[in-house]
Design a protein around this motif. Structure first.
Motif, PDB file in Angstrom:
ATOM      1  N   HIS A  66      35.106  36.090  47.697  1.00  0.00           N
ATOM      2  CA  HIS A  66      35.591  37.385  47.215  1.00  0.00           C
ATOM      3  C   HIS A  66      35.564  37.280  45.697  1.00  0.00           C
ATOM      4  O   HIS A  66      36.341  36.526  45.095  1.00  0.00           O
ATOM      5  CB  HIS A  66      36.997  37.676  47.715  1.00  0.00           C
ATOM      6  N   VAL A  67      34.650  38.009  45.063  1.00  0.00           N
ATOM      7  CA  VAL A  67      34.394  37.866  43.633  1.00  0.00           C
ATOM      8  C   VAL A  67      35.077  38.995  42.866  1.00  0.00           C
ATOM      9  O   VAL A  67      34.892  40.179  43.191  1.00  0.00           O
ATOM     10  CB  VAL A  67      32.882  37.869  43.348  1.00  0.00           C
ATOM     11  N   VAL A  68      35.849  38.614  41.855  1.00  0.00           N
ATOM     12  CA  VAL A  68      36.532  39.583  40.993  1.00  0.00           C
ATOM     13  C   VAL A  68      35.959  39.414  39.588  1.00  0.00           C
ATOM     14  O   VAL A  68      36.400  38.550  38.820  1.00  0.00           O
ATOM     15  CB  VAL A  68      38.057  39.361  40.987  1.00  0.00           C
ATOM     16  N   ASP A  94      33.806  46.185  39.683  1.00  0.00           N
ATOM     17  CA  ASP A  94      34.521  46.219  40.959  1.00  0.00           C
ATOM     18  C   ASP A  94      34.384  44.903  41.714  1.00  0.00           C
ATOM     19  O   ASP A  94      33.311  44.284  41.720  1.00  0.00           O
ATOM     20  CB  ASP A  94      33.988  47.357  41.838  1.00  0.00           C
ATOM     21  N   PRO A  95      35.443  44.454  42.386  1.00  0.00           N
ATOM     22  CA  PRO A  95      35.353  43.268  43.235  1.00  0.00           C
ATOM     23  C   PRO A  95      34.374  43.490  44.389  1.00  0.00           C
ATOM     24  O   PRO A  95      34.128  44.622  44.809  1.00  0.00           O
ATOM     25  CB  PRO A  95      36.779  43.094  43.749  1.00  0.00           C
ATOM     26  N   ASP A 116      32.471  41.149  47.982  1.00  0.00           N
ATOM     27  CA  ASP A 116      32.302  39.929  48.765  1.00  0.00           C
ATOM     28  C   ASP A 116      30.841  39.513  48.678  1.00  0.00           C
ATOM     29  O   ASP A 116      29.949  40.294  49.039  1.00  0.00           O
ATOM     30  CB  ASP A 116      32.696  40.157  50.226  1.00  0.00           C
ATOM     31  N   TRP A 154      38.771  33.284  46.415  1.00  0.00           N
ATOM     32  CA  TRP A 154      38.563  34.281  45.364  1.00  0.00           C
ATOM     33  C   TRP A 154      37.951  33.581  44.158  1.00  0.00           C
ATOM     34  O   TRP A 154      38.419  32.502  43.750  1.00  0.00           O
ATOM     35  CB  TRP A 154      39.877  34.925  44.951  1.00  0.00           C
ATOM     36  N   LEU A 173      37.207  34.093  40.138  1.00  0.00           N
ATOM     37  CA  LEU A 173      37.502  34.856  38.932  1.00  0.00           C
ATOM     38  C   LEU A 173      37.029  34.083  37.712  1.00  0.00           C
ATOM     39  O   LEU A 173      36.816  32.864  37.786  1.00  0.00           O
ATOM     40  CB  LEU A 173      39.003  35.127  38.794  1.00  0.00           C
ATOM     41  N   ALA A 217      45.089  45.423  37.756  1.00  0.00           N
ATOM     42  CA  ALA A 217      43.788  45.228  37.109  1.00  0.00           C
ATOM     43  C   ALA A 217      43.960  44.959  35.617  1.00  0.00           C
ATOM     44  O   ALA A 217      43.269  44.106  35.038  1.00  0.00           O
ATOM     45  CB  ALA A 217      42.896  46.442  37.338  1.00  0.00           C
ATOM     46  N   SER A 246      34.859  37.570  31.626  1.00  0.00           N
ATOM     47  CA  SER A 246      34.443  38.299  32.819  1.00  0.00           C
ATOM     48  C   SER A 246      33.250  37.575  33.412  1.00  0.00           C
ATOM     49  O   SER A 246      32.656  36.693  32.771  1.00  0.00           O
ATOM     50  CB  SER A 246      34.086  39.754  32.487  1.00  0.00           C
ATOM     51  N   ASP A 257      44.466  35.762  46.112  1.00  0.00           N
ATOM     52  CA  ASP A 257      44.733  36.576  44.932  1.00  0.00           C
ATOM     53  C   ASP A 257      45.581  35.768  43.940  1.00  0.00           C
ATOM     54  O   ASP A 257      46.699  35.354  44.261  1.00  0.00           O
ATOM     55  CB  ASP A 257      45.488  37.840  45.366  1.00  0.00           C
TER      56      ASP A 257
END
Length: 388
Positions: free
Chosen positions: A10-12, A17-18, A20, A52, A54, A325, A347, A362
Motif C-alpha cells: 500500500h503506497v502513500v 493519491d495512495p 496498492d 505501507w 511511505l 494528509a 515524496s 498506517d
C-alpha cells in the motif's frame, strides 16, 4: 545497475493519491511506481504484502549528534555562548554520527534531519541537513549550510542578561540582530567594490551575507506571538527568507504568516509548559495554523522530544483536529521544502531518491512500526523482534 522492486504494497506517495501496487528503484533512485508496474526479471524483489510504503520522514529542527544523549556535558556542543553573534560556527563540526539518537531516528522512520545550533545566542550559527545513517557526517550531508539559526525571546535574553551583557532584553536582542545585518551589508558592499583585490574575509559576515543574498533561509527561533511579529518585522527590513522555528503562538498571528507565505516548524509538542513562552502550547495549534493557510512542519527539537516520537506528535495533532494528509506532509514534503531538498526527498516520485520506509500499517496508528528503512535504495534498518 542495481534494481529493487517493492511489490504488493500500500503506497502513500504523499504528493499524490495512495494506491496498492509497486515501487521500482534503480541505482538508488525511484524510477517507476504505480498499480501496474512490471518488474524486470533480474530485479531484487521485496515482498511488501500488507505493508505501507511511505517516504522517509524529515525532521527539520533537531540537535541530533550535537547534543548527544547519555553523554552529559561532554557531548553537548549545541551552543557557542561566548559571543552573542556566532554566525560563523557550523553545526556540522559538532555532529557525532555515533550518537544514540541516530538509531532512534531510523526506528522512527526518520531518514533526514536538519541539525541546528542552539538558541542561547541571538545568532547561533549555520545548520546542516543530513541523512540519519552513515559513519562520517560528511558522507551523510544533503545540504550544507541549510540555514542560519537565530533566536528571539527568553533564551538569549536569559543567557546574556545573567552575564550583565547586551542583549539582556527583547529590544537588545533585536538590536544585535539588526546591527549584524547592517555590518554584513557593509561588508558585502566593500567586498563587491574591491573585486579580486578584496583581502579582508570575515566568516561571520560571510554567513550573514548568504542570508541577505537569499541563498539560505533565516531560521528564527521564537515562541510568543510578539516575538514572531518582531521576526517578520526584521525580515521585512532586510529582505531575507524567513522560517519560524517552534511557533508556539503562531496561530495567534496566522493571518500575518499566511499572507506572507512564511512556513512554521511547529514543536516540540509533547513537552511541559516549562517556561512562560510555552503557556499556550497545545496539540491543537498545528491544525489551527494549517486551517489558516500556513504551511506547517512538525518538529521534535530532539532530544527535547525523542526523535522517534516525531510521527506520534503528528498522530496526536490529528487527534486534535489536523487533517491526516496534512499531518503526513508536515513530516515529509513540507520540511523537505524548507530545507531546499524537496527535489530529492519528501515524496515518492520518479527521479527522487529512494528514501523510503516499510511500515506494518498506517504510521499515524500508534500500533504501527517502521519495519524496514531504506536510504538511497540501501537498507539501513530492519526491525528485530526482541528475544528477551
Amino acid at each position: 545497475m542495481s534494481t529493487t522492486v517493492f511489490t504488493h504494497a500500500h503506497v502513500v506517495p504523499v504528493d499524490g493519491d495512495p494506491f496498492d501496487g509497486t515501487v521500482l528503484v534503480t541505482d538508488g533512485t525511484i524510477t517507476e511506481l504505480g498499480p501496474n508496474v512490471q518488474a524486470p526479471a533480474d530485479a531484487d524483489v521485496v515482498d511488501a504484502t500488507g505493508k505501507w510504503i511511505l517516504p522517509g520522514f524529515v525532521d527539520a529542527h533537531v540537535h541530533l549528534g550535537t547534543h548527544e544523549e547519555a553523554e552529559g556535558w561532554a557531548g553537548d556542543d549545541t551552543n557557542e555562548m561566548t559571543d552573542p553573534v556566532a554566525a560563523q560556527v557550523r553545526a556540522i563540526d559538532a555532529i557525532n554520527p555515533a550518537d544514540l539518537g541516530f538509531g532512534d531516528a531510523l526506528a522512527g522512520g526518520v531518514t533526514t534531519v536538519n541539525v541546528n545550533p542552539g538558541s542561547g545566542n541571538p545568532i547561533g550559527g549555520l545548520a546542516v541537513a543530513i541523512h540519519t545513517a552513515g559513519h562520517t557526517v560528511d558522507a551523510m550531508v544533503l545540504k550544507s549550510p541549510s540555514g542560519l539559526k537565530s533566536a528571539l525571546g527568553e533564551n538569549p535574553k536569559r543567557v546574556w542578561g545573567e552575564q550583565k551583557k547586551m542583549p539582556s532584553t527583547r529590544l537588545g536582542v533585536a538590536a544585535v540582530i539588526r546591527q549584524a545585518f547592517v555590518d554584513a551589508a557593509n561588508y558585502r558592499s566593500t567586498r563587491d567594490a574591491a573585486g579580486e583585490a578584496f583581502a579582508g574575509r570575515d566568516l561571520k559576515l560571510e554567513a550573514l551575507t548568504m542570508v541577505l543574498d537569499r541563498e539560505i533561509p533565516w531560521r528564527q527561533h521564537c515562541h510568543r506571538a510578539d516575538d514572531i511579529a518582531t521576526a517578520v518585522r526584521i525580515a521585512d527590513e532586510f529582505g531575507y527568507r524567513l522560517v519560524i522555528d517552534h511557533g508556539t503562538e503562531a496561530h495567534l498571528v496566522a493571518d500575518l504568516l499566511a499572507e506572507r507565505g512564511i512556513p512554521v516548524l511547529i514543536g516540540p509538542l509533547m513537552t511541559s509548559r516549562s517556561k512562560v513562552e510555552l503557556r499556550n502550547r497545545s496539540l491543537r495549534n498545528p491544525g489551527l495554523l494549517a486551517a489558516a493557510g500556513v504551511e506547517i512542519s512538525i518538529i521534535t527539537d530532539h532530544p527535547v522530544v525523542p526523535i522517534n516520537f516525531l510521527v506520534h506528535q503528528a498522530s496526536l495533532a490529528v487527534k486534535e483536529g489536523l487533517d491526516p494528509a496534512t499531518a503526513l506532509r508536515a513530516i515529509t514534503l513540507h520540511p523537505a521544502r524548507v530545507l531546499g531538498v524537496d527535489d530529492r526527498l519528501g515524496s515518492l516520485a520518479p527521479g527522487k531518491d529512494a528514501d523510503l520506509v516499510l511500515w506494518s500499517g498506517d504510521p499515524l496508528d500508534l500500533y504501527s512500526r517502521a519495519e524496514q528503512v531504506y536510504i538511497g535504495g540501501e537498507r539501513v534498518y530492519r526491525y528485530a523482534t526482541p528475544t528477551s
